[in-house]
Enzyme design. Structure first.
Site, short mmCIF file in Angstrom:
data_model
loop_
_atom_site.label_atom_id
_atom_site.label_comp_id
_atom_site.label_asym_id
_atom_site.label_seq_id
_atom_site.Cartn_x
_atom_site.Cartn_y
_atom_site.Cartn_z
N HIS A 1 0.85 -1.29 -0.09
CA HIS A 1 0.08 0.14 -0.06
C HIS A 1 0.71 1.40 0.01
CE1 HIS A 1 -3.94 -1.99 0.83
NE2 HIS A 1 -3.12 -2.86 1.25
N ASN B 1 -10.12 -2.80 2.67
CA ASN B 1 -10.14 -2.65 1.30
C ASN B 1 -11.34 -2.42 0.42
OD1 ASN B 1 -7.18 -3.29 1.33
ND2 ASN B 1 -7.42 -5.65 1.20
N HIS C 1 -3.53 0.90 11.91
CA HIS C 1 -3.53 -0.29 12.64
C HIS C 1 -4.70 -1.02 12.97
CE1 HIS C 1 -2.11 -3.28 15.08
NE2 HIS C 1 -1.32 -2.89 16.01
N TYR D 1 1.15 -4.37 12.18
CA TYR D 1 1.06 -2.79 11.62
C TYR D 1 2.02 -2.10 12.82
CZ TYR D 1 -2.40 -4.02 8.33
OH TYR D 1 -2.95 -4.36 7.12
FE1 HDD Z 1 -2.31 -4.97 5.40
C1 HDD Z 1 -0.95 -1.78 5.15
C2 HDD Z 1 -5.34 -3.44 4.39
C3 HDD Z 1 -3.62 -8.10 5.54
C4 HDD Z 1 0.41 -6.05 7.21
N1 HDD Z 1 -2.87 -3.14 5.00
C5 HDD Z 1 -2.37 -1.87 4.92
C6 HDD Z 1 -2.98 -0.68 4.36
C7 HDD Z 1 -4.35 -1.27 4.17
C8 HDD Z 1 -4.17 -2.65 4.47
C9 HDD Z 1 -5.55 -0.65 3.65
C10 HDD Z 1 -2.57 0.44 4.05
C11 HDD Z 1 -2.95 1.57 5.23
C12 HDD Z 1 -2.47 2.97 4.96
O1 HDD Z 1 -3.05 3.47 4.18
O2 HDD Z 1 -1.42 3.54 5.30
N2 HDD Z 1 -4.15 -5.52 4.79
C13 HDD Z 1 -5.50 -4.93 4.77
C14 HDD Z 1 -6.60 -5.78 4.59
C15 HDD Z 1 -5.88 -7.29 4.81
C16 HDD Z 1 -4.45 -6.87 5.00
C17 HDD Z 1 -7.69 -5.31 4.25
C18 HDD Z 1 -6.61 -8.36 4.87
C19 HDD Z 1 -7.97 -8.50 5.08
N3 HDD Z 1 -1.76 -6.80 6.09
C20 HDD Z 1 -2.67 -7.91 5.84
C21 HDD Z 1 -1.72 -8.97 6.77
C22 HDD Z 1 -0.54 -8.32 7.19
C23 HDD Z 1 -0.54 -6.99 6.63
C24 HDD Z 1 -2.17 -10.39 6.88
C25 HDD Z 1 0.61 -8.80 7.99
C26 HDD Z 1 0.50 -10.04 8.32
N4 HDD Z 1 -0.49 -4.26 5.92
C27 HDD Z 1 0.39 -4.75 6.52
C28 HDD Z 1 1.66 -3.81 6.80
C29 HDD Z 1 0.97 -2.45 6.19
C30 HDD Z 1 -0.22 -2.89 5.65
C31 HDD Z 1 2.88 -4.46 6.17
C32 HDD Z 1 2.08 -1.69 5.44
C33 HDD Z 1 2.07 -0.23 5.84
C34 HDD Z 1 1.43 -0.24 7.01
O3 HDD Z 1 1.15 -1.59 7.43
O4 HDD Z 1 1.37 0.64 7.76
O5 HDD Z 1 1.80 -3.94 8.07
#
Ligand code: HDD
Length: 713
Positions: A72, A145, A336, A359
């Site tokens: 993202h 999402n 988060h 997160y």
């Molecule tokens: Fe995630 C970012 C949505 C599964 C780990 N995620 C992130 C963002 C969104 C989502 C919208 C961007 C937030 C922003 O605008 O800053 N993610 C989802 C959805 C998931 C999902 C709807 C499943 C239903 N994500 C998911 C899993 C993991 C992560 C299973 C890790 C185990 N997601 C992350 C992250 C991010 C992230 C690496 C990257 C940047 C952040 O968190 O702040 O931690």
């Protein structure tokens, strides 16, 4: 409760600086006398180490970038508010959902998943839809999402999924695209992803605008009321402007013509007062019904059909202010799913449980300190008092000698809140189980809802899914991967698989050749589970389509029309359409061969907004060529022909009146125009009211997809 919609804005304003009428200074506040020349030993001599002004400026510059988000990375955000319309105190004690009319400030960030921070907005991808609520009880983040399900069932597979979809590690290609071998290799071994794949291959993955997307919390969460009773909940955002997409060919062209298309669209809409709006809806599943359905509520690859549990609207979100500074706000915001307030809690969805760890961990490396909550955009408007101390870039000056609890020297402060005083308490769920690494048998259905999704689509949408799969798998070089995918697709719909196979010049393999385990290694006894198909109790659901989506209304608010003109254009025709569009909150943009002005039939002048060089049909929703003999000078113009061809190919409304009709009658697609195509409006009468109305009504239908060859029929 006090309405404090502007409180976050007030708080942010304390941190704002604008240099108007101010002296230029160093970071230490020393006024600078010369910002153009470094300190040297003589005019042509070497620079001096002593130059603290130069060193400070360059050092700061050298450290301007922070790591982009792992996923993202590419996104855009805006401020706004959430307002309760139908309070639900019987379901949750969350303060921000208690009273009709209560407003809570929000910051919302939309994003793509796979691409880097500078990648195109129009990649085929899931869109992130994250909302930070600055509630009086602390921060609540709904990190969802624009698609209600996910690829995988367990967070343990998330790094694998992302490694597979990101550019391949040896050559870092392709950028922001899933159409490559590693992504489809992984997917072809993960039958649990098939429901999500149906969504990602649909037009949901190429939205017309962030403002025209639904949003979903994806996981099942819990709501807890004052009495401690819990219900399961799924969150939905329903866009006021309906749910709309562009064509895939168009998306690819937009990526070249304006990679900031969605970012600009959001910015301009807010800037011009067309504030995007969504309703927040909830699907409530009583605790007693946890095991009532043919799918498991804890499985994030499943949705709850609205036919089984309707969506109840509880409030609305309006985005009404662009950020002042992209980095400070949109880039530094830290979401988060674990940021919850009393009254909202988690379910045992194993994907959600993994996210609860990930997160904070990612913010530590991205924002560089456990004090990321002190960055203005992340700060709670509810007061923060605790014994967390120090760390990089600590902002708060904690006074006193006490930084522990319990204490007597500080009078026991800060003290714990009883539940009745708003203290957070987790839902007391009874857990009595063996510790295992494995998956519930109730997660083994990998095709039931993929079928439900596909069966719910209109034939146009099915055709788009076939085309998308032909494109994506067509870019895959390894034949065995394509074959495995055809096998999996045949489990969703044999016809779908056959039609994709034609595009690939292949044959669909038999079921025996299709791997149907959970995608985890067969040598692990927990991973040997066979995929199943459990028929959905709902045969088809309009809420899953875009074209029959109940959110759609005929509004054309904030849509853009290309008005193509040349000298001699009818001033009345231009004025008439512009007025009619303005009444609907839509916008007409004047396009001509060159910038500057064109002379009208009444010797007036019209300002040209774009030339053919700076505009393109893919950046507009419809095209209108007003009356005027001068337009005939453009009949052989390649740029105009490309413009019209694209508009036709992307199924947009094309209109012409008076003499300009001739342009359409000799366009390359003229022979294909049928009487049934209400999107082609040719009128002999100039500037008539009924013509404008017909044009607007046609635009309200968004696109005339029936023009395309349909691969499904
Ligand atoms: Fe995630 C970012 C949505 C599964 C780990 N995620 C992130 C963002 C969104 C989502 C919208 C961007 C937030 C922003 O605008 O800053 N993610 C989802 C959805 C998931 C999902 C709807 C499943 C239903 N994500 C998911 C899993 C993991 C992560 C299973 C890790 C185990 N997601 C992350 C992250 C991010 C992230 C690496 C990257 C940047 C952040 O968190 O702040 O931690």
């Amino acid at each position: 409760m006090e309405n404090f919609q502007d409180e976050k804005q007030r708080e942010l304003s304390f941190n704002k600086s604008d240099g108007t009428n101010k002296f230029l200074t160093t970071d230490q506040g020393v006024k600078i006398n010369d910002d153009n020349n470094s300190l040297k030993a003589g005019e042509r001599g070497p620079s001096l180490l002593e130059d603290f002004i130069l060193r400070e400026k360059i050092t700061h510059f050298d450290h301007e970038r922070i790591p982009e988000r792992i996923v993202h990375a590419r996104g855009s955000g805006a401020h706004g508010f959430f307002e309760v319309t139908n309070p639900i105190p019987e379901l949750t004690k969350a303060g921000f959902l208690q009273e009709a009319g209560l407003k809570t400030p929000v910051f919302t960030r939309f994003s793509t998943v796979a691409g880097s921070r500078g990648s195109t907005d129009l990649a085929r991808d899931v869109r992130g839809f994250s909302v930070k609520f600055y509630t009086q009880e602390g921060i609540y983040d709904l990190v969802g999402n624009n698609i209600p399900v996910f690829f995988i069932q367990d967070a343990a597979k998330f790094p694998d999924l992302i490694h597979a979809v990101k550019p391949e590690p040896h050559n870092e290609m392709p950028q922001a695209a899933s159409a490559h071998d590693t992504f489809w290799d992984f997917i072809s071994l993960m039958p649990e992803s098939m429901h999500m794949i149906m969504w990602v291959m649909s037009d949901r993955a190429i939205p017309r605008s962030y403002r025209m997307m639904e949003g979903f919390g994806v996981h099942t969460f819990r709501l807890i009321n004052e009495a401690g009773k819990s219900s399961f909940v799924k969150f939905h955002w329903k866009p006021k402007l309906g749910t709309h997409a562009v064509a895939w060919d168009e998306a690819q062209k937009i990526s070249g013509k304006n990679p900031d298309f969605h970012r600009q669209d959001l910015w301009e809409a807010i800037d011009t007062g067309n504030f995007p709006e969504w309703e927040l809806g909830v699907q409530i599943i009583p605790s007693e019904d946890e095991e009532k359905y043919e799918f498991d509520l804890l499985d994030p690859t499943k949705l709850v059909p609205e036919e089984l549990v309707p969506v109840t609207i509880v409030g609305r979100m309006v985005l009404n202010k662009n950020p002042d500074n992209f980095f400070a706000e949109t880039e530094q915001i830290a979401f988060h799913p674990g940021h919850v307030v009393p009254g909202i809690d988690f379910s045992n969805d194993p994907l959600l449980q993994g996210r609860l760890f990930s997160y904070t961990d990612t913010q530590l490396s991205r924002l560089g300190s456990p004090n990321f909550h002190e960055i203005p955009i992340n700060r709670s408007v509810a007061p923060v008092h605790n014994n967390q101390r120090d760390g990089h870039m600590r902002q708060e000056i904690n006074v006193g000698r006490v930084s522990y609890h319990p204490n007597s020297l500080g009078g026991g402060c800060p003290y714990q809140a009883k539940i009745a005083e708003g203290g957070f308490s987790s839902f007391e769920e009874r857990v009595d189980a063996h510790k295992i690494r494995g998956r519930s048998e109730s997660f083994a259905d990998h095709f039931g809802q993929a079928k439900l999704f596909f069966n719910s689509q209109t034939s146009t949408e099915k055709s788009h899914i076939i085309k998308a799969l032909r494109f994506e798998l067509g870019k895959v070089e390894t034949a065995a991967i394509r074959l495995r995918m055809l096998g999996l697709l045949s489990q969703v719909d044999r016809d779908l698989a056959e039609k994709v196979a034609v595009g690939l010049g292949m044959k669909v393999p038999s079921i025996l050749e299709t791997p149907l385990n959970h995608g985890v290694s067969p040598e692990n006894e927990n991973g040997n589970q066979e995929s199943k198909t459990v028929a959905s109790s709902v045969a088809s659901s309009d809420a899953l389509t875009m074209l029959k989506n109940p959110t759609n209304t005929p509004t054309i608010a904030s849509r853009k029309v290309a008005i193509i003109v040349a000298d001699g254009v009818s001033e009345a025709a231009v004025t008439n359409i512009k007025k009619a569009l303005l009444k609907e909150d839509a916008k007409g943009c004047i396009i001509a061969k060159n910038l500057g002005t064109v002379v009208t039939d009444t010797d007036g002048e019209i300002h040209v907004d774009f030339s053919f060089l700076t505009a393109s049909s893919v950046l507009f929703d419809a095209v209108y060529i007003p009356d005027g003999l001068g337009i005939n000078t453009l009949i052989e113009n390649d740029d105009l022909n490309e413009f019209l061809n694209d508009a036709y190919k992307h199924c947009k409304v094309i209109a012409a009146d008076g003499a300009a009709s001739a342009v359409l009658s000799i366009a390359p697609f003229a022979s294909k125009i049928t009487n049934q195509d209400d999107g082609m409006i040719i009128n002999s009468e100039v500037a008539s009211e009924s013509f404008a109305q017909k044009f607007i009504a046609a635009m309200g239908k968004h696109r005339f997809w029936e023009r395309e060859p349909n691969l499904y029929n």
